[in-house]
Design a protein around this motif. Structure first.
Motif, PDB file in Angstrom:
ATOM      1  N   LEU A 285       0.846  -1.181   0.000  1.00 27.02           N
ATOM      2  CA  LEU A 285       0.000   0.000   0.000  1.00 27.02           C
ATOM      3  C   LEU A 285       0.888   1.239   0.000  1.00 27.02           C
ATOM      4  O   LEU A 285       2.008   1.208   0.508  1.00 27.02           O
ATOM      5  CB  LEU A 285      -0.895   0.011   1.241  1.00 27.02           C
ATOM      6  CG  LEU A 285      -1.918  -1.124   1.367  1.00 27.02           C
ATOM      7  CD1 LEU A 285      -2.600  -1.066   2.726  1.00 27.02           C
ATOM      8  CD2 LEU A 285      -2.955  -1.054   0.249  1.00 27.02           C
ATOM      9  N   ARG A 286       0.374   2.327  -0.543  1.00 25.76           N
ATOM     10  CA  ARG A 286       1.125   3.573  -0.564  1.00 25.76           C
ATOM     11  C   ARG A 286       0.323   4.679   0.105  1.00 25.76           C
ATOM     12  O   ARG A 286      -0.879   4.804  -0.124  1.00 25.76           O
ATOM     13  CB  ARG A 286       1.475   3.991  -1.997  1.00 25.76           C
ATOM     14  CG  ARG A 286       2.532   3.112  -2.646  1.00 25.76           C
ATOM     15  CD  ARG A 286       2.974   3.667  -3.985  1.00 25.76           C
ATOM     16  NE  ARG A 286       4.012   2.849  -4.598  1.00 25.76           N
ATOM     17  CZ  ARG A 286       5.316   2.999  -4.342  1.00 25.76           C
ATOM     18  NH1 ARG A 286       5.712   3.939  -3.509  1.00 25.76           N
ATOM     19  NH2 ARG A 286       6.209   2.214  -4.923  1.00 25.76           N
ATOM     20  N   SER A 287       1.017   5.470   0.922  1.00 28.31           N
ATOM     21  CA  SER A 287       0.367   6.612   1.550  1.00 28.31           C
ATOM     22  C   SER A 287       0.298   7.773   0.571  1.00 28.31           C
ATOM     23  O   SER A 287       0.852   7.717  -0.533  1.00 28.31           O
ATOM     24  CB  SER A 287       1.157   7.044   2.792  1.00 28.31           C
ATOM     25  OG  SER A 287       2.408   7.593   2.401  1.00 28.31           O
ATOM     26  N   MET A 288      -0.357   8.833   0.981  1.00 24.34           N
ATOM     27  CA  MET A 288      -0.448  10.028   0.140  1.00 24.34           C
ATOM     28  C   MET A 288       0.942  10.616  -0.126  1.00 24.34           C
ATOM     29  O   MET A 288       1.164  11.273  -1.127  1.00 24.34           O
ATOM     30  CB  MET A 288      -1.329  11.079   0.824  1.00 24.34           C
ATOM     31  CG  MET A 288      -2.790  10.658   0.966  1.00 24.34           C
ATOM     32  SD  MET A 288      -3.625  10.553  -0.631  1.00 24.34           S
ATOM     33  CE  MET A 288      -3.694  12.298  -1.065  1.00 24.34           C
ATOM     34  N   GLU A 289       1.878  10.362   0.824  1.00 24.70           N
ATOM     35  CA  GLU A 289       3.235  10.884   0.670  1.00 24.70           C
ATOM     36  C   GLU A 289       4.109   9.951  -0.161  1.00 24.70           C
ATOM     37  O   GLU A 289       5.293  10.220  -0.368  1.00 24.70           O
ATOM     38  CB  GLU A 289       3.874  11.091   2.049  1.00 24.70           C
ATOM     39  CG  GLU A 289       3.224  12.198   2.887  1.00 24.70           C
ATOM     40  CD  GLU A 289       1.913  11.743   3.494  1.00 24.70           C
ATOM     41  OE1 GLU A 289       1.704  10.518   3.664  1.00 24.70           O
ATOM     42  OE2 GLU A 289       1.074  12.612   3.795  1.00 24.70           O
ATOM     43  N   GLY A 290       3.533   8.818  -0.617  1.00 20.01           N
ATOM     44  CA  GLY A 290       4.272   7.884  -1.436  1.00 20.01           C
ATOM     45  C   GLY A 290       5.016   6.813  -0.673  1.00 20.01           C
ATOM     46  O   GLY A 290       5.710   5.985  -1.280  1.00 20.01           O
ATOM     47  N   GLU A 291       4.900   6.793   0.665  1.00 21.89           N
ATOM     48  CA  GLU A 291       5.585   5.781   1.453  1.00 21.89           C
ATOM     49  C   GLU A 291       4.849   4.446   1.363  1.00 21.89           C
ATOM     50  O   GLU A 291       3.629   4.396   1.327  1.00 21.89           O
ATOM     51  CB  GLU A 291       5.686   6.226   2.917  1.00 21.89           C
ATOM     52  CG  GLU A 291       6.545   7.465   3.115  1.00 21.89           C
ATOM     53  CD  GLU A 291       6.620   7.873   4.572  1.00 21.89           C
ATOM     54  OE1 GLU A 291       5.862   7.306   5.386  1.00 21.89           O
ATOM     55  OE2 GLU A 291       7.419   8.766   4.889  1.00 21.89           O
ATOM     56  N   GLU A 292       5.627   3.367   1.320  1.00 24.74           N
ATOM     57  CA  GLU A 292       5.056   2.038   1.207  1.00 24.74           C
ATOM     58  C   GLU A 292       4.770   1.423   2.574  1.00 24.74           C
ATOM     59  O   GLU A 292       5.479   1.673   3.547  1.00 24.74           O
ATOM     60  CB  GLU A 292       6.008   1.117   0.441  1.00 24.74           C
ATOM     61  CG  GLU A 292       6.147   1.444  -1.031  1.00 24.74           C
ATOM     62  CD  GLU A 292       6.957   0.398  -1.771  1.00 24.74           C
ATOM     63  OE1 GLU A 292       6.890   0.376  -3.013  1.00 24.74           O
ATOM     64  OE2 GLU A 292       7.667  -0.394  -1.103  1.00 24.74           O
ATOM     65  N   PHE A 293       3.727   0.611   2.627  1.00 25.13           N
ATOM     66  CA  PHE A 293       3.410  -0.193   3.802  1.00 25.13           C
ATOM     67  C   PHE A 293       3.280  -1.631   3.324  1.00 25.13           C
ATOM     68  O   PHE A 293       2.353  -1.982   2.600  1.00 25.13           O
ATOM     69  CB  PHE A 293       2.115   0.286   4.467  1.00 25.13           C
ATOM     70  CG  PHE A 293       1.851  -0.361   5.796  1.00 25.13           C
ATOM     71  CD1 PHE A 293       2.582  -0.005   6.920  1.00 25.13           C
ATOM     72  CD2 PHE A 293       0.874  -1.333   5.933  1.00 25.13           C
ATOM     73  CE1 PHE A 293       2.341  -0.597   8.150  1.00 25.13           C
ATOM     74  CE2 PHE A 293       0.619  -1.933   7.164  1.00 25.13           C
ATOM     75  CZ  PHE A 293       1.366  -1.560   8.273  1.00 25.13           C
ATOM     76  N   THR A 294       4.262  -2.465   3.697  1.00 25.59           N
ATOM     77  CA  THR A 294       4.386  -3.804   3.137  1.00 25.59           C
ATOM     78  C   THR A 294       3.873  -4.874   4.099  1.00 25.59           C
ATOM     79  O   THR A 294       3.527  -4.591   5.256  1.00 25.59           O
ATOM     80  CB  THR A 294       5.861  -4.113   2.826  1.00 25.59           C
ATOM     81  OG1 THR A 294       6.574  -4.241   4.069  1.00 25.59           O
ATOM     82  CG2 THR A 294       6.492  -3.013   1.987  1.00 25.59           C
ATOM     83  N   GLY A 295       3.893  -6.103   3.614  1.00 24.51           N
ATOM     84  CA  GLY A 295       3.543  -7.217   4.472  1.00 24.51           C
ATOM     85  C   GLY A 295       4.487  -7.350   5.644  1.00 24.51           C
ATOM     86  O   GLY A 295       4.073  -7.705   6.758  1.00 24.51           O
ATOM     87  N   GLN A 296       5.780  -7.067   5.408  1.00 23.10           N
ATOM     88  CA  GLN A 296       6.731  -7.134   6.511  1.00 23.10           C
ATOM     89  C   GLN A 296       6.503  -6.022   7.529  1.00 23.10           C
ATOM     90  O   GLN A 296       6.827  -6.170   8.712  1.00 23.10           O
ATOM     91  CB  GLN A 296       8.165  -7.101   5.981  1.00 23.10           C
ATOM     92  CG  GLN A 296       8.538  -8.321   5.159  1.00 23.10           C
ATOM     93  CD  GLN A 296       8.238  -9.637   5.882  1.00 23.10           C
ATOM     94  OE1 GLN A 296       8.695  -9.856   6.993  1.00 23.10           O
ATOM     95  NE2 GLN A 296       7.453 -10.499   5.236  1.00 23.10           N
TER      96      GLN A 296
END
Length: 502
Positions: A285-296
């Protein structure tokens, strides 16, 4: 000259470290914000103490260790300081205490409550592995694990990246050095004896201090007792198994309650959790700021949330938001407020995002004298990967990395394994929790035997990582020991808290 300044004939002169005084001032930045959010900003002050990067050559540069103090709330003079270590290795103590002052309010009736960021952690010259990120598996190592040659190349690259990004403190990480830092802090605080409460990894630190400075030990509690003997591989495997058991218990609880996002079938829920993590690793997933949120990243939050049964309802709701709406914000928030309120995913000033994982690897490698050679890595990496995945399909991947990443680093000390035993100190209180997902109860028993007759064991029958913040009985017995010197009979126990099972 006191403490380590003259502990061996011909040892380097450390007097300038042992004669310093701490200048306490208002906390700033993130620490101040966390203290304000906890409602106690006016009660805390921050400071620093200088320690040598290398105790054998103290002229080679210093580390400034960040500290925080919650002044005693008692009307009289405090009995001194109580130093806290919240665990890790790699856990920052400054932000932890800033966000959790009320949990230690009763102890502050007699003590100034003090914590610190150990060398290489948080605000104390933080180490980093740079482009490896918060999960070194993102480097591609996980996908190359079937090719031993590629694994070795990736591990060498990882070790070099950590060395380049961490600076001169990296070769001098490890519990033996942090213990010596702890003694400098004790002296700078004006305490003749170290009064200490250590959680999880903090118990290893306390045990090492007891061996190095037995005459300086005051009242010491070790809660969630770490191993002193098992190699990194065995420690990591035990932790993976413990976390998987805690996750299975959570999913069994969740599926037994109405509204569980995983439904009512436990086996399907376990499969669903594995699929969620795999899917998010493949398509973060990506936040509005472009940061990723992964399974890990999900795995990292689970690792914290499962330490406390009280966090299960909030964890269920946060996972529901993630699965139903693709919204990770509640899950991200859960990484703060757990075990001292450390916000591991929020913005940090001048602290690399991967600092906790980089510091954990650095300390565990420095504490372990075993170092497999290239031939053994080539021969066993496939076996290790299978073993960890079988131990935990969710946590195995992340727990294997601290094992592999010791390759390429110098062999660690044998001091802990060989010399931390049969300490000549006042009584030490060791708390072991039967359902602990991170430090199995057998480690409490093993460590007690190694430390000898001065180790008193309190058997907590409950669940969760550590006992002080999750059991009223443990809380009261630890307070009685630290405040009044009331030592429980070794082998006495605390029952499961009824509220913890609701």
């Amino acid at each position: 000259m006191s403490g380590a300044a003259a502990d061996r004939s011909g040892s380097p002169d450390l007097s300038r470290y042992y004669t310093q005084k701490i200048k306490w001032a208002a906390c700033e930045g993130e620490t101040e914000a966390m203290a304000e959010a906890a409602g106690h900003a006016k009660d805390v002050r921050c400071g620093k103490v200088r320690v040598p990067i290398d105790y054998a050559e103290p002229g080679g540069g210093d580390v400034e260790v960040a500290m925080i103090r919650m002044k005693s709330s008692g009307s009289g003079e405090p009995r001194g300081s109580l130093l806290l270590n919240f665990g890790g290795p790699g856990g920052p103590g400054v932000s932890a205490l800033a966000g959790s002052q009320k949990e230690f309010g009763f102890l502050s009736k007699d003590y100034d409550i003090v914590s610190f960021d150990p060398r290489g952690v948080g605000q104390s010259d933080p180490v980093s592995c740079g482009d490896l990120g918060t999960d070194p598996l993102d480097s591609g190592l996980g996908e190359q694990s079937d090719d031993p040659g590629a694994v070795l190349a990736e591990l060498r690259k990882a070790a070099k990246e950590c060395e380049d990004k961490s600076g001169p403190v990296l070769p001098h990480m490890g519990t033996v050095n942090v213990s010596r830092d702890l003694d400098v802090m004790r002296q700078a605080l004006g305490d003749k004896k170290l009064n200490y409460l250590g959680f999880s990894y903090g118990t290893r630190l306390g045990a090492v201090y007891a061996a190095q400075f037995p005459k300086k030990v005051g009242r010491m509690v070790l809660d969630g007792v770490d191993t002193l003997t098992e190699p990194v591989a065995e420690q990591s495997l035990a932790t993976a198994e413990g976390r998987q058991t805690a996750l299975d218990n959570f999913l069994e609880w969740c599926t037994g309650n109405a509204g569980c996002v995983f439904g009512t079938d436990v086996r399907a829920a376990r499969d669903g959790m594995v699929k969620l993590i795999q899917d998010m690793d493949a398509m973060p997933l990506r936040s509005m700021e472009g940061e990723e949120f992964t399974g890990q990243d999900v795995v990292g939050v689970l690792s914290q949330a499962l330490y406390s049964r009280q966090a299960w309802p909030a964890l269920s709701q946060a996972l529901g938001a993630l699965l139903a709406d693709g919204d990770p914000r509640a899950l991200i928030r859960m990484s703060g407020g757990l075990m001292g309120g450390v916000d591991t995913d929020g913005p940090r000033v001048d602290v690399p995002m991967d600092n906790m994982s980089a510091a954990l690897m650095a300390v565990n490698c420095a504490d372990d004298p075993d170092r497999p050679d290239a031939a053994r890595i080539e021969k066993e990496v496939g076996k290790l990967r299978t073993e960890f995945e079988e131990a935990s399909p969710v946590f195995g991947k992340s727990m294997l990395m601290p094992v592999l990443l010791c390759f390429g680093r110098p062999a660690g000390t044998d001091y802990i394994r060989e010399r931390v035993r049969d300490v000549k100190t006042p009584k030490l209180l060791l708390v072991g929790t039967r359902g602990d997902p991170a430090t199995p109860y057998r480690w409490t028993e093993e460590t007690a035997r190694r430390l000898g007759s001065q180790a008193v064991v309190l058997d907590n029958k409950g669940d969760g990582h550590t006992g002080y913040l999750g059991s009223v009985c443990v809380h009261d017995k630890v307070n009685g020991f630290l405040l009044y010197g009331e030592t429980p009979k070794s082998g006495s126990s605390c029952p499961v808290d009824p509220k913890a099972q609701e």
